[in-house]
Write a protein that holds these residues in place. Structure first.
Motif, PDB file in Angstrom:
ATOM      1  N   PRO A 168       0.769  -1.204   0.010  1.00 49.66           N
ATOM      2  CA  PRO A 168       0.068  -0.003  -0.075  1.00 49.66           C
ATOM      3  C   PRO A 168       0.764   1.309  -0.185  1.00 49.66           C
ATOM      4  N   LEU A 169       0.127   2.349  -0.713  1.00 46.41           N
ATOM      5  CA  LEU A 169       1.121   3.598  -0.659  1.00 46.41           C
ATOM      6  C   LEU A 169       0.989   3.989   0.793  1.00 46.41           C
ATOM      7  N   PRO A 170       2.085   4.797   1.196  1.00 45.27           N
ATOM      8  CA  PRO A 170       2.098   5.042   2.709  1.00 45.27           C
ATOM      9  C   PRO A 170       1.302   6.677   2.910  1.00 45.27           C
ATOM     10  N   TYR A 171       0.625   7.006   1.896  1.00 39.56           N
ATOM     11  CA  TYR A 171       0.149   8.113   2.086  1.00 39.56           C
ATOM     12  C   TYR A 171      -1.053   8.177   0.800  1.00 39.56           C
ATOM     13  N   PRO A 172      -2.138   9.309   0.925  1.00 40.12           N
ATOM     14  CA  PRO A 172      -3.029   9.094  -0.200  1.00 40.12           C
ATOM     15  C   PRO A 172      -2.489   9.698  -1.528  1.00 40.12           C
ATOM     16  N   PHE A 173      -3.257   9.471  -2.666  1.00 34.54           N
ATOM     17  CA  PHE A 173      -2.808   9.655  -3.792  1.00 34.54           C
ATOM     18  C   PHE A 173      -2.369  11.360  -4.170  1.00 34.54           C
ATOM     19  N   ASN A 174      -3.194  12.099  -3.360  1.00 36.88           N
ATOM     20  CA  ASN A 174      -2.911  13.449  -3.602  1.00 36.88           C
ATOM     21  C   ASN A 174      -1.834  14.155  -2.502  1.00 36.88           C
ATOM     22  N   ALA A 175      -0.963  13.245  -1.971  1.00 39.88           N
ATOM     23  CA  ALA A 175      -0.365  13.664  -0.715  1.00 39.88           C
ATOM     24  C   ALA A 175       0.953  14.474  -0.995  1.00 39.88           C
ATOM     25  N   LEU A 176       1.273  14.180  -2.287  1.00 40.94           N
ATOM     26  CA  LEU A 176       2.513  14.669  -2.794  1.00 40.94           C
ATOM     27  C   LEU A 176       2.445  16.146  -3.625  1.00 40.94           C
ATOM     28  N   GLU A 177       1.311  16.395  -3.623  1.00 37.60           N
ATOM     29  CA  GLU A 177       1.086  17.482  -4.733  1.00 37.60           C
ATOM     30  C   GLU A 177       1.545  18.899  -3.856  1.00 37.60           C
ATOM     31  N   PRO A 178       2.198  19.852  -4.309  1.00 34.89           N
ATOM     32  CA  PRO A 178       2.062  20.050  -5.737  1.00 34.89           C
ATOM     33  C   PRO A 178       3.074  19.448  -6.865  1.00 34.89           C
ATOM     34  N   HIS A 179       3.966  18.696  -5.895  1.00 35.27           N
ATOM     35  CA  HIS A 179       5.243  18.118  -6.691  1.00 35.27           C
ATOM     36  C   HIS A 179       4.886  16.995  -7.461  1.00 35.27           C
ATOM     37  N   MET A 180       3.987  16.119  -7.393  1.00 31.53           N
ATOM     38  CA  MET A 180       3.701  15.161  -7.940  1.00 31.53           C
ATOM     39  C   MET A 180       2.038  14.982  -7.674  1.00 31.53           C
ATOM     40  N   SER A 181       1.262  15.020  -9.018  1.00 28.34           N
ATOM     41  CA  SER A 181      -0.046  14.946  -8.998  1.00 28.34           C
ATOM     42  C   SER A 181      -0.677  13.851  -8.386  1.00 28.34           C
ATOM     43  N   LYS A 182      -1.776  14.024  -8.011  1.00 29.74           N
ATOM     44  CA  LYS A 182      -2.882  12.655  -7.785  1.00 29.74           C
ATOM     45  C   LYS A 182      -2.782  11.569  -8.920  1.00 29.74           C
ATOM     46  N   GLU A 183      -2.858  12.301 -10.011  1.00 32.21           N
ATOM     47  CA  GLU A 183      -3.179  11.401 -11.177  1.00 32.21           C
ATOM     48  C   GLU A 183      -1.662  10.548 -11.564  1.00 32.21           C
ATOM     49  N   THR A 184      -0.670  11.203 -11.271  1.00 31.87           N
ATOM     50  CA  THR A 184       0.592  10.679 -11.354  1.00 31.87           C
ATOM     51  C   THR A 184       0.831   9.425 -10.338  1.00 31.87           C
ATOM     52  N   VAL A 185       0.472   9.915  -9.227  1.00 38.75           N
ATOM     53  CA  VAL A 185       0.886   8.849  -8.304  1.00 38.75           C
ATOM     54  C   VAL A 185      -0.115   7.805  -8.553  1.00 38.75           C
ATOM     55  N   GLU A 186      -1.422   8.058  -8.665  1.00 36.73           N
ATOM     56  CA  GLU A 186      -2.101   6.751  -8.763  1.00 36.73           C
ATOM     57  C   GLU A 186      -2.053   6.144 -10.073  1.00 36.73           C
ATOM     58  N   TYR A 187      -1.514   6.542 -10.880  1.00 37.08           N
ATOM     59  CA  TYR A 187      -1.452   5.880 -12.219  1.00 37.08           C
ATOM     60  C   TYR A 187      -0.052   5.194 -11.909  1.00 37.08           C
ATOM     61  N   HIS A 188       0.835   5.896 -11.685  1.00 34.45           N
ATOM     62  CA  HIS A 188       2.148   5.082 -11.241  1.00 34.45           C
ATOM     63  C   HIS A 188       2.112   3.985 -10.363  1.00 34.45           C
ATOM     64  N   TRP A 189       1.470   4.034  -9.317  1.00 34.76           N
ATOM     65  CA  TRP A 189       1.402   2.960  -8.380  1.00 34.76           C
ATOM     66  C   TRP A 189       0.420   1.824  -8.739  1.00 34.76           C
ATOM     67  N   GLU A 190      -0.792   2.499  -9.419  1.00 42.83           N
ATOM     68  CA  GLU A 190      -1.729   1.370  -9.565  1.00 42.83           C
ATOM     69  C   GLU A 190      -1.574   0.677 -10.677  1.00 42.83           C
ATOM     70  N   ARG A 191      -1.130   1.207 -11.771  1.00 40.57           N
ATOM     71  CA  ARG A 191      -0.773   0.595 -13.053  1.00 40.57           C
ATOM     72  C   ARG A 191       0.506   0.068 -13.124  1.00 40.57           C
ATOM     73  N   HIS A 192       1.744   0.768 -12.984  1.00 39.83           N
ATOM     74  CA  HIS A 192       2.954   0.509 -13.081  1.00 39.83           C
ATOM     75  C   HIS A 192       3.331  -0.606 -12.061  1.00 39.83           C
ATOM     76  N   HIS A 193       3.399   0.076 -11.030  1.00 48.93           N
ATOM     77  CA  HIS A 193       3.637  -0.671  -9.655  1.00 48.93           C
ATOM     78  C   HIS A 193       2.955  -2.269  -9.792  1.00 48.93           C
ATOM     79  N   ARG A 194       1.789  -2.159  -9.528  1.00 50.75           N
ATOM     80  CA  ARG A 194       0.684  -3.136  -9.768  1.00 50.75           C
ATOM     81  C   ARG A 194       1.241  -4.336 -10.887  1.00 50.75           C
ATOM     82  N   GLY A 195       1.344  -3.791 -12.123  1.00 51.21           N
ATOM     83  CA  GLY A 195       1.765  -4.512 -13.130  1.00 51.21           C
ATOM     84  C   GLY A 195       2.870  -5.501 -12.858  1.00 51.21           C
ATOM     85  N   HIS A 196       4.093  -4.850 -12.128  1.00 57.41           N
ATOM     86  CA  HIS A 196       5.217  -5.493 -11.988  1.00 57.41           C
ATOM     87  C   HIS A 196       4.958  -6.574 -10.850  1.00 57.41           C
ATOM     88  N   VAL A 197       4.040  -6.281 -10.027  1.00 54.50           N
ATOM     89  CA  VAL A 197       3.643  -7.088  -8.942  1.00 54.50           C
ATOM     90  C   VAL A 197       2.948  -8.552  -9.458  1.00 54.50           C
TER      91      VAL A 197
END
Ligand SMILES: [Fe+2]
Length: 250
Positions: free
Chosen positions: A67-96
């Motif tokens: 699990p992510l250690p914070y909500p999807f929008n927690a790193l804004e404005p440096h990293m958007s909610k969309e980027t974190v969600e896409y990165h974790w949900e799609r790419h990270h999950r894909g490798h798992v």
């Protein structure tokens, strides 16, 4: 890794810690010894006691997406909610998911992730699932190195090492930035402590170096993590396009 063992009782080659299809138990040392002393492979029942039968153990749990250690929008404005969600949900999950699909039913399924990365790197000749094992490790680490409101000036031993090995925090930042901007293709940039304990299995250059036992900024290609060379990572920048293009595509 243990070598595969030919089972004279079942007639099957049984990799280490794999379940014997005849006995329906995991092969223990005593059972393997028994099998090795049995003359025919098609014996229906063992002709002598083989010791206590180990109960069937459940298959190893598949790796789970951490699990992510914070909500999807927690790193804004440096990293958007969309980027974190896409990165974790799609790419990270894909490798798992890909890792689980490949290692299912093999002895690797029982390894801890870090050992799997070190083993599958295979001294620079990676096994097919190395890319997934290493990317799972890298992303697990990547998310943990950030937090909302994080950053600031380091203190204590870390500050002393940065000043000793880079001169100042600003110089370290410049070196990290330059490494990320000059990364060719996909890969990672790391701040790591170069332990260089001689004799580590994957070390391709076992000679002592002036950079041993120092903080270093290092680039790694594709999915490679510096843990395969016994570096101790402290910070990671994912320089794969998927890490930023949602925010910066034109
Ligand atoms: Fe990534």
């Amino acid at each position: 890794m243990q070598p595969a063992t030919a089972c004279a009782f079942s007639g099957l080659t049984i990799p280490w810690l794999r379940r014997c299809s005849s006995l329906r138990v995991k092969c223990s040392t005593s059972q393997r010894a028994h099998c090795a002393s049995t003359s025919t492979a098609d014996t229906a029942e063992p002709t002598e006691p083989i010791g206590p039968i180990e109960p069937i153990e459940p298959d190893p749990e598949p790796f789970k997406l951490k699990p992510l250690p914070y909500p999807f929008n927690a790193l804004e404005p440096h990293m958007s909610k969309e980027t974190v969600e896409y990165h974790w949900e799609r790419h990270h999950r894909g490798h798992v998911d890909s890792l689980n699909a490949i290692i299912q039913g093999t002895e690797f399924a029982e390894m801890k992730l870090e050992n799997m990365v070190l083993t599958s790197y295979n001294e620079g000749n990676p096994l097919p699932f190395f890319v997934h094992a290493s990317q799972v490790w890298n992303h697990d680490f990547f998310w943990e190195t950030m937090k909302p409101g994080g950053g600031g000036n380091p203190s204590g031993v870390l500050r002393d090492l940065i000043e000793r090995d880079f001169g100042s925090l600003d110089e370290l930042a410049k070196e990290i930035q330059n490494a990320a901007l000059t990364q060719f293709g996909s890969g990672w940039v790391w701040l790591a402590y170069k332990r260089h304990r001689l004799g580590v299995g994957n070390d391709i250059n076992p000679r002592p170096s002036e950079k041993d036992k120092r903080l270093v900024v290092v680039k790694t290609p594709n999915s490679v993590s510096p843990i395969v060379w016994d570096y101790y990572p402290l910070l990671a920048i994912d320089v794969w396009e998927h890490a930023y293009y949602v925010d910066y595509e034109v």
